[in-house]
Scaffold this motif. Structure first.
Motif, PDB file in Angstrom:
ATOM      1  N   LEU A  77       0.821  -1.206   0.000  1.00  0.00           N
ATOM      2  CA  LEU A  77       0.000   0.000   0.000  1.00  0.00           C
ATOM      3  C   LEU A  77       0.863   1.268   0.000  1.00  0.00           C
ATOM      4  CD1 LEU A  77      -2.876  -0.972   2.457  1.00  0.00           C
ATOM      5  CD2 LEU A  77      -3.022  -0.691  -0.017  1.00  0.00           C
ATOM      6  N   LYS A  78       1.969   1.249   0.727  1.00  0.00           N
ATOM      7  CA  LYS A  78       2.861   2.410   0.735  1.00  0.00           C
ATOM      8  C   LYS A  78       3.506   2.603  -0.636  1.00  0.00           C
ATOM      9  CE  LYS A  78       3.830   2.194   5.666  1.00  0.00           C
ATOM     10  NZ  LYS A  78       4.821   1.880   6.717  1.00  0.00           N
ATOM     11  N   ALA A  79       3.864   1.503  -1.293  1.00  0.00           N
ATOM     12  CA  ALA A  79       4.415   1.611  -2.654  1.00  0.00           C
ATOM     13  C   ALA A  79       3.363   2.174  -3.602  1.00  0.00           C
ATOM     14  CB  ALA A  79       4.913   0.248  -3.133  1.00  0.00           C
ATOM     15  N   TYR A  80       2.119   1.716  -3.472  1.00  0.00           N
ATOM     16  CA  TYR A  80       1.046   2.230  -4.330  1.00  0.00           C
ATOM     17  C   TYR A  80       0.789   3.711  -4.051  1.00  0.00           C
ATOM     18  CZ  TYR A  80      -3.483   2.827  -6.544  1.00  0.00           C
ATOM     19  OH  TYR A  80      -4.520   3.299  -7.322  1.00  0.00           O
ATOM     20  N   LEU A  81       0.869   4.111  -2.796  1.00  0.00           N
ATOM     21  CA  LEU A  81       0.701   5.520  -2.458  1.00  0.00           C
ATOM     22  C   LEU A  81       1.723   6.377  -3.209  1.00  0.00           C
ATOM     23  CD1 LEU A  81      -0.604   7.720  -0.571  1.00  0.00           C
ATOM     24  CD2 LEU A  81       1.274   7.254   0.971  1.00  0.00           C
ATOM     25  N   LEU A  88       0.863  11.838  -9.947  1.00  0.00           N
ATOM     26  CA  LEU A  88       0.431  13.221  -9.725  1.00  0.00           C
ATOM     27  C   LEU A  88       1.451  14.190 -10.320  1.00  0.00           C
ATOM     28  CD1 LEU A  88      -1.469  15.303  -8.271  1.00  0.00           C
ATOM     29  CD2 LEU A  88       0.097  15.124  -6.350  1.00  0.00           C
ATOM     30  N   PHE A  89       2.716  13.973 -10.021  1.00  0.00           N
ATOM     31  CA  PHE A  89       3.751  14.847 -10.569  1.00  0.00           C
ATOM     32  C   PHE A  89       3.828  14.735 -12.089  1.00  0.00           C
ATOM     33  CE2 PHE A  89       5.678  15.012  -6.250  1.00  0.00           C
ATOM     34  CZ  PHE A  89       5.779  16.398  -6.153  1.00  0.00           C
ATOM     35  N   SER A  90       3.571  13.555 -12.628  1.00  0.00           N
ATOM     36  CA  SER A  90       3.630  13.368 -14.075  1.00  0.00           C
ATOM     37  C   SER A  90       2.514  14.115 -14.791  1.00  0.00           C
ATOM     38  CB  SER A  90       3.546  11.879 -14.426  1.00  0.00           C
ATOM     39  OG  SER A  90       4.641  11.195 -13.880  1.00  0.00           O
ATOM     40  N   LYS A  91       1.339  14.164 -14.185  1.00  0.00           N
ATOM     41  CA  LYS A  91       0.183  14.797 -14.824  1.00  0.00           C
ATOM     42  C   LYS A  91       0.001  16.265 -14.448  1.00  0.00           C
ATOM     43  CE  LYS A  91      -2.367  10.538 -15.351  1.00  0.00           C
ATOM     44  NZ  LYS A  91      -3.540   9.768 -15.034  1.00  0.00           N
ATOM     45  N   LEU A  92       0.768  16.728 -13.487  1.00  0.00           N
ATOM     46  CA  LEU A  92       0.596  18.093 -12.995  1.00  0.00           C
ATOM     47  C   LEU A  92       1.062  19.116 -14.028  1.00  0.00           C
ATOM     48  CD1 LEU A  92      -0.194  19.873 -10.572  1.00  0.00           C
ATOM     49  CD2 LEU A  92       2.178  19.728  -9.824  1.00  0.00           C
ATOM     50  N   ASN A  93       0.159  20.006 -14.389  1.00  0.00           N
ATOM     51  CA  ASN A  93       0.486  21.144 -15.236  1.00  0.00           C
ATOM     52  C   ASN A  93       0.338  22.377 -14.364  1.00  0.00           C
ATOM     53  OD1 ASN A  93       0.755  23.164 -17.098  1.00  0.00           O
ATOM     54  ND2 ASN A  93      -1.021  22.579 -18.333  1.00  0.00           N
ATOM     55  N   LYS A 108      -7.515  10.094  -4.355  1.00  0.00           N
ATOM     56  CA  LYS A 108      -7.044   8.717  -4.185  1.00  0.00           C
ATOM     57  C   LYS A 108      -5.901   8.648  -3.183  1.00  0.00           C
ATOM     58  CE  LYS A 108      -8.048   6.605  -8.671  1.00  0.00           C
ATOM     59  NZ  LYS A 108      -7.423   6.039  -9.874  1.00  0.00           N
ATOM     60  N   ILE A 109      -5.015   9.638  -3.223  1.00  0.00           N
ATOM     61  CA  ILE A 109      -3.898   9.670  -2.279  1.00  0.00           C
ATOM     62  C   ILE A 109      -4.422   9.769  -0.855  1.00  0.00           C
ATOM     63  CG2 ILE A 109      -1.965  11.092  -1.458  1.00  0.00           C
ATOM     64  CD1 ILE A 109      -1.324  11.690  -4.413  1.00  0.00           C
ATOM     65  N   SER A 110      -5.456  10.593  -0.648  1.00  0.00           N
ATOM     66  CA  SER A 110      -6.002  10.725   0.707  1.00  0.00           C
ATOM     67  C   SER A 110      -6.644   9.418   1.166  1.00  0.00           C
ATOM     68  CB  SER A 110      -7.009  11.879   0.774  1.00  0.00           C
ATOM     69  OG  SER A 110      -8.202  11.562   0.107  1.00  0.00           O
ATOM     70  N   TYR A 111      -7.374   8.761   0.287  1.00  0.00           N
ATOM     71  CA  TYR A 111      -7.994   7.478   0.650  1.00  0.00           C
ATOM     72  C   TYR A 111      -6.939   6.409   0.920  1.00  0.00           C
ATOM     73  CZ  TYR A 111     -12.443   9.459  -0.923  1.00  0.00           C
ATOM     74  OH  TYR A 111     -13.559  10.245  -1.078  1.00  0.00           O
ATOM     75  N   GLU A 112      -5.887   6.417   0.125  1.00  0.00           N
ATOM     76  CA  GLU A 112      -4.806   5.443   0.301  1.00  0.00           C
ATOM     77  C   GLU A 112      -4.101   5.655   1.637  1.00  0.00           C
ATOM     78  OE1 GLU A 112      -2.828   2.098  -0.856  1.00  0.00           O
ATOM     79  OE2 GLU A 112      -4.516   3.052  -1.843  1.00  0.00           O
ATOM     80  N   ALA A 113      -3.814   6.909   1.969  1.00  0.00           N
ATOM     81  CA  ALA A 113      -3.163   7.210   3.252  1.00  0.00           C
ATOM     82  C   ALA A 113      -4.067   6.801   4.411  1.00  0.00           C
ATOM     83  CB  ALA A 113      -2.820   8.694   3.340  1.00  0.00           C
ATOM     84  N   PHE A 114      -5.365   7.028   4.268  1.00  0.00           N
ATOM     85  CA  PHE A 114      -6.312   6.630   5.312  1.00  0.00           C
ATOM     86  C   PHE A 114      -6.355   5.108   5.464  1.00  0.00           C
ATOM     87  CE2 PHE A 114     -10.664   5.749   6.893  1.00  0.00           C
ATOM     88  CZ  PHE A 114     -10.558   6.411   8.110  1.00  0.00           C
ATOM     89  N   SER A 115      -6.341   4.386   4.340  1.00  0.00           N
ATOM     90  CA  SER A 115      -6.365   2.922   4.431  1.00  0.00           C
ATOM     91  C   SER A 115      -5.080   2.391   5.064  1.00  0.00           C
ATOM     92  CB  SER A 115      -6.601   2.291   3.060  1.00  0.00           C
ATOM     93  OG  SER A 115      -5.514   2.514   2.197  1.00  0.00           O
ATOM     94  N   ILE A 116      -3.949   3.026   4.786  1.00  0.00           N
ATOM     95  CA  ILE A 116      -2.691   2.622   5.426  1.00  0.00           C
ATOM     96  C   ILE A 116      -2.782   2.833   6.932  1.00  0.00           C
ATOM     97  CG2 ILE A 116      -0.238   3.212   5.671  1.00  0.00           C
ATOM     98  CD1 ILE A 116      -0.248   3.783   2.627  1.00  0.00           C
ATOM     99  N   VAL A 157      -4.546  15.892   2.935  1.00  0.00           N
ATOM    100  CA  VAL A 157      -4.662  15.692   1.492  1.00  0.00           C
ATOM    101  C   VAL A 157      -6.131  15.668   1.067  1.00  0.00           C
ATOM    102  CG1 VAL A 157      -4.140  14.098  -0.403  1.00  0.00           C
ATOM    103  CG2 VAL A 157      -2.420  14.573   1.330  1.00  0.00           C
ATOM    104  N   TYR A 158      -7.011  15.162   1.918  1.00  0.00           N
ATOM    105  CA  TYR A 158      -8.436  15.185   1.596  1.00  0.00           C
ATOM    106  C   TYR A 158      -8.944  16.623   1.505  1.00  0.00           C
ATOM    107  CZ  TYR A 158     -13.404  14.205   1.659  1.00  0.00           C
ATOM    108  OH  TYR A 158     -14.730  14.158   1.336  1.00  0.00           O
ATOM    109  N   VAL A 159      -8.515  17.463   2.422  1.00  0.00           N
ATOM    110  CA  VAL A 159      -8.908  18.879   2.370  1.00  0.00           C
ATOM    111  C   VAL A 159      -8.386  19.522   1.084  1.00  0.00           C
ATOM    112  CG1 VAL A 159      -8.544  21.133   3.456  1.00  0.00           C
ATOM    113  CG2 VAL A 159      -9.136  19.150   4.857  1.00  0.00           C
ATOM    114  N   ILE A 160      -7.155  19.210   0.719  1.00  0.00           N
ATOM    115  CA  ILE A 160      -6.593  19.747  -0.525  1.00  0.00           C
ATOM    116  C   ILE A 160      -7.391  19.251  -1.724  1.00  0.00           C
ATOM    117  CG2 ILE A 160      -4.555  19.684  -2.030  1.00  0.00           C
ATOM    118  CD1 ILE A 160      -2.867  19.679   0.573  1.00  0.00           C
ATOM    119  N   ALA A 161      -7.827  18.000  -1.700  1.00  0.00           N
ATOM    120  CA  ALA A 161      -8.651  17.466  -2.793  1.00  0.00           C
ATOM    121  C   ALA A 161      -9.962  18.224  -2.907  1.00  0.00           C
ATOM    122  CB  ALA A 161      -8.908  15.980  -2.578  1.00  0.00           C
TER     123      ALA A 161
END
Length: 178
Positions: A77-81, A88-93, A108-116, A157-161
């Motif tokens: 899960l940490k690797a997937y995060l 995110l960095f690849s798609k960020l304009n 997704k990052i916020s949900y992943e961090a929460f699941s971890i 991260v959820y607030v940022i989302a």
């Protein structure tokens, strides 16, 4: 955007790739060692970085599988995060950051961090129960000792989302009024 900010973002992208690769190696090693330990029980004396679960393997095999499954799952899960962070960095304009794709990745990052964080709590409670029963597995705590950090990260991260989603709405309203 200033050249300095662009350099910082590129540097962060490189650092996130390095962390992602390191976490993939760790997750792969843990998964391989777990499977190898199931085949060759002698490997339980040093599952990963000196982790000795041989007594647990010999006396309570289901608990060995439970603890190792938690460790491997958290590593994956940490690797997937960090895969999500890299994407995110690849798609960020940075010229037009408020896009639906970016907002979805951030969420997704916020949900992943929460699941971890949740899985870390469950694994920690499970390990504490086994420690109370007399098994010496306190060295497993290093795999789930960052629960509070992931929980806080998930909230931030959820607030940022949500801010990004609102930014997308405002941008769409601006586009309609012009």
């Amino acid at each position: 955007m200033k050249k300095n900010n662009s350099t910082i973002l590129k540097g962060l992208h490189i650092v996130s790739w390095i962390i992602f690769i390191g976490l993939c190696i760790e997750a792969g090693a843990l998964l391989f060692n777990f499977i190898f330990a199931l085949v060759k029980p002698v490997a339980t004396h040093n599952v990963y970085k000196g982790l000795d679960l041989s007594v647990l393997y010999e006396k309570e095999f289901p608990h060995f599988v439970g603890i190792m499954s938690g460790i491997v799952l958290l590593a994956l899960l940490k690797a997937y995060l960090f895969y999500l962070v890299v994407s995110l960095f690849s798609k960020l304009n940075i010229e037009a950051p408020f896009s639906l794709a970016i907002a979805k990745i951030i969420e997704k990052i916020s949900y992943e961090a929460f699941s971890i964080a949740i899985i870390s709590v469950v694994a920690n409670q499970y390990a504490e129960k086994l420690i109370q029963e007399g098994y010496e597995i306190s060295e497993t705590n290093v795999y789930w000792n960052d629960t509070a950090a992931f929980l806080m990260m998930a909230a931030i991260v959820y607030v940022i989302a949500q801010i990004f989603k609102r930014g997308i709405e405002l941008q769409a309203e601006n586009d309609l009024t012009i």
